[in-house]
Design a protein around this motif. Structure first.
Motif, PDB file in Angstrom:
ATOM      1  N   ASP A 299       0.857  -1.190   0.000  1.00 44.02           N
ATOM      2  CA  ASP A 299       0.000   0.000   0.000  1.00 44.02           C
ATOM      3  C   ASP A 299       0.895   1.242   0.000  1.00 44.02           C
ATOM      4  O   ASP A 299       1.578   1.525   0.978  1.00 44.02           O
ATOM      5  N   SER A 328      -3.302   5.896  -4.342  1.00 44.50           N
ATOM      6  CA  SER A 328      -4.522   6.695  -4.289  1.00 44.50           C
ATOM      7  C   SER A 328      -4.169   8.170  -4.269  1.00 44.50           C
ATOM      8  O   SER A 328      -3.041   8.540  -3.920  1.00 44.50           O
ATOM      9  N   LYS A 331      -4.672  10.906  -0.056  1.00 47.84           N
ATOM     10  CA  LYS A 331      -3.817  11.520   0.965  1.00 47.84           C
ATOM     11  C   LYS A 331      -3.088  12.754   0.427  1.00 47.84           C
ATOM     12  O   LYS A 331      -3.094  13.788   1.076  1.00 47.84           O
TER      13      LYS A 331
HETATM   14  C1  LIG Z   1      -2.586   3.159   4.382  1.00 50.69           C
HETATM   15  C2  LIG Z   1      -3.925   3.529   3.815  1.00 50.69           C
HETATM   16  N1  LIG Z   1      -4.418   2.828   2.791  1.00 50.69           N
HETATM   17  C3  LIG Z   1      -5.615   3.119   2.249  1.00 50.69           C
HETATM   18  C4  LIG Z   1      -6.383   4.149   2.736  1.00 50.69           C
HETATM   19  C5  LIG Z   1      -7.715   4.425   2.092  1.00 50.69           C
HETATM   20  O1  LIG Z   1      -7.532   5.289   1.017  1.00 50.69           O
HETATM   21  P1  LIG Z   1      -8.672   5.674  -0.007  1.00 50.69           P
HETATM   22  O2  LIG Z   1      -9.359   6.889   0.525  1.00 50.69           O
HETATM   23  O3  LIG Z   1      -7.946   5.981  -1.271  1.00 50.69           O
HETATM   24  O4  LIG Z   1      -9.599   4.520  -0.153  1.00 50.69           O
HETATM   25  C6  LIG Z   1      -5.916   4.900   3.816  1.00 50.69           C
HETATM   26  C7  LIG Z   1      -6.742   5.964   4.385  1.00 50.69           C
HETATM   27  O5  LIG Z   1      -6.578   6.339   5.518  1.00 50.69           O
HETATM   28  C8  LIG Z   1      -4.648   4.587   4.360  1.00 50.69           C
HETATM   29  O6  LIG Z   1      -4.138   5.267   5.382  1.00 50.69           O
END
Ligand SMILES: Cc1ncc(COP(=O)(O)O)c(C=O)c1O
Length: 498
Positions: A299, A328, A331
């Motif tokens: 991730d 994504s 963030k």
């Molecule tokens: C490590 C991590 N992965 C995924 C996500 C979720 O992201 P998305 O909003 O793109 O679904 C978050 C959100 O806090 C995250 O911290």
């Protein structure tokens, strides 16, 4: 099995999607006895009983809206007088931690939704200061970016609008970013999803069979602890090392013992700790997984959030060509633009595309235009984002240094949060005390599959707090109160993680 594991098996579905399971008197009694760690209830017993129930709610062992057993059944199961249980329930109701529904029973209510069960993103009840979510709001210039992106809309409107694997322009930009970071990638390898969480769900669908095991770091991104059981698999904890979340030897031993099909890792500004995996640890972890036949699901949602200057390690996929990566724009840009992606190993593209189509049939076309515009020219908005996070990091560090010198507060080099160590293992109790003062807090146990990290709280760098000092003081006052009131269970000494 550990108590938190039980929550994920039986009660995690309390995300509001599935009706919560009532807790039986026997089960609640055993949770309460474990919580009390063999000590008798302190006087007054009803107040200690109410506190113990609140603690189970805060660290996720009892979920939002769970029906509590009848007073008679719980008093029998606990060997307590009926009056004690009646008064404890009355106190929970009076304090807003339970509601009585005539003829139906007493139901737990978690002010501030600080338990596992509720997503930190669900609007909170009765919370003035919400520290539960590490999610950004938009920096200035975002509206202008969206307007620029909409210039490409007329061309899109001529098509059907469905883009099952993603807009070609967006897939190109994402592939170029990987290639620039040192991991050559073609647009065909990219499958666009509605956010990283959806990308994780797609990979789980493609790779995991019912009964499989999925290894996760300790601690890890809390929502994954729900996504894995939802995919029919079991969570296996990868133990943290003495100084870091990652320990290649522990990965090797866990993989050998549990043979997980997948290992979910967050090597770049790990949520919740903010740690960055070194090149050496990447190579060691990749080799350990390969030796056990375990694929990595990496991730990279936080990879752009480097707060201090310095070189970045190579992407994990460089050490592990068979790894899946997800990313994504939530963030670096904004969670309201629902765009994420999977970077697939070349042999898995078809499987991921097929899995993606069973989830939904494409991410929002408009959001994809915005994501493509941002990812092609991220520097200006990203610069503002990092500046805001740095400002908040300094504010928290200064405020905590002044009022909580004994707390373990490390400066993260990136990410969205501080992973704070308390001197005693009372984070759930602290969160319960903070919730009654209008502050919602994320506690360490929410991020672990084995119930560890009772000594940790996560403080987001994304909170827009007018007065960080006042919030820090409030947390310290609540902490002191909890420790002074402490029970044998909460006073046990513990080693800090790192
Ligand atoms: C490590 C991590 N992965 C995924 C996500 C979720 O992201 P998305 O909003 O793109 O679904 C978050 C959100 O806090 C995250 O911290």
């Amino acid at each position: 099995m550990n108590p938190i594991g039980l929550v994920f098996d039986s009660q995690f579905c309390e995300t509001g999607l599935v009706p919560p399971v009532p807790v039986t008197a026997g089960r609640l009694a055993s949770l309460l006895l474990a919580q009390l760690d063999g000590s008798p209830l302190e006087r007054p017993a009803y107040a200690s009983l109410a506190t113990a129930v609140r603690t189970l709610a805060v660290d996720g062992r009892l979920g939002q809206d769970v029906r509590l057993p009848s007073e008679r059944d719980l008093s029998t199961a606990m060997g307590l007088s009926r009056t004690t249980v009646t008064r404890a329930y009355a106190e929970l109701i009076a304090d807003g931690w339970a509601r009585a529904q005539q003829g139906a029973g007493t139901f737990l209510r978690i002010p501030g939704s600080v338990g596992h069960a509720a997503s930190p993103l669900v609007p909170l009840d009765g919370v003035e200061v919400d520290l539960t979510a590490a999610a950004v709001s938009c920096v200035p210039g975002t509206s202008a970016l969206i307007e620029r992106a909409m210039a490409d809309l007329p061309a899109l409107l001529r098509g059907k609008g469905y883009q099952p694997v993603g807009l070609p322009r967006l897939r190109e930009v994402i592939a170029e970013r990987y290639t620039r970071r040192g991991l050559p990638t073609t647009p065909d390898q990219v499958v666009v999803t509605s956010g990283a969480m959806s990308a994780i769900a797609v990979v789980l669908r493609a790779q995991v069979r019912r009964g499989d095991r999925v290894a996760v770091e300790t601690p890890t991104y809390a929502s994954v602890l729900g996504a894995v059981p939802a995919a029919g698999a079991r969570v296996v904890a990868l133990p943290a090392g003495p100084r870091s979340v990652w320990d290649a030897d522990a990965v090797r031993a866990t993989v050998r013992a549990s043979t997980p099909s997948l290992a979910y890792l967050i090597p770049d500004f790990h949520n919740p700790t903010g740690e960055l995996m070194t090149d050496e640890a990447r190579a060691g972890t990749a080799a350990a997984l390969r030796a056990g036949g375990t694929l990595a699901l990496v991730d990279e949602s936080l990879v752009d959030l480097r707060l201090d200057p310095g070189p970045m390690p190579l992407p994990f996929g460089v050490h592990s060509p068979e790894a899946f990566a997800v990313g994504s724009v939530s963030k670096p840009l904004w969670g309201g633009v629902r765009v994420g992606w999977v970077r697939c190993p070349t042999t898995q593209v078809a499987a991921v595309q097929a899995a993606r189509l069973t989830l939904d049939i494409g991410a929002s076309a408009l959001d994809q235009l915005v994501a493509a515009e941002f990812l092609a020219h991220p520097d200006e908005l990203l610069g503002l984002r990092l500046e805001a996070l740095r400002t908040m990091r300094t504010a928290w560090l200064d405020a905590l240094a002044a009022v909580a010198p004994t707390w373990d507060v490390r400066e993260p080099t990136g990410g969205l949060a501080l992973w704070v160590g308390l001197p005693e293992r009372v984070a759930p109790e602290l969160a319960a005390a903070a919730a009654t003062r209008g502050v919602g807090l994320a506690v360490g146990t929410q991020f672990t599959s084995d119930g560890s990290a009772r000594e940790r709280v996560r403080l987001p760098l994304t909170a827009t707090l007018e007065d960080v000092d006042a919030v820090a003081r409030l947390l310290v006052t609540a902490y002191d109160e909890v420790v002074t009131r402490g029970t044998a269970a909460t006073r046990r000494p513990f080693p800090l993680i790192a």
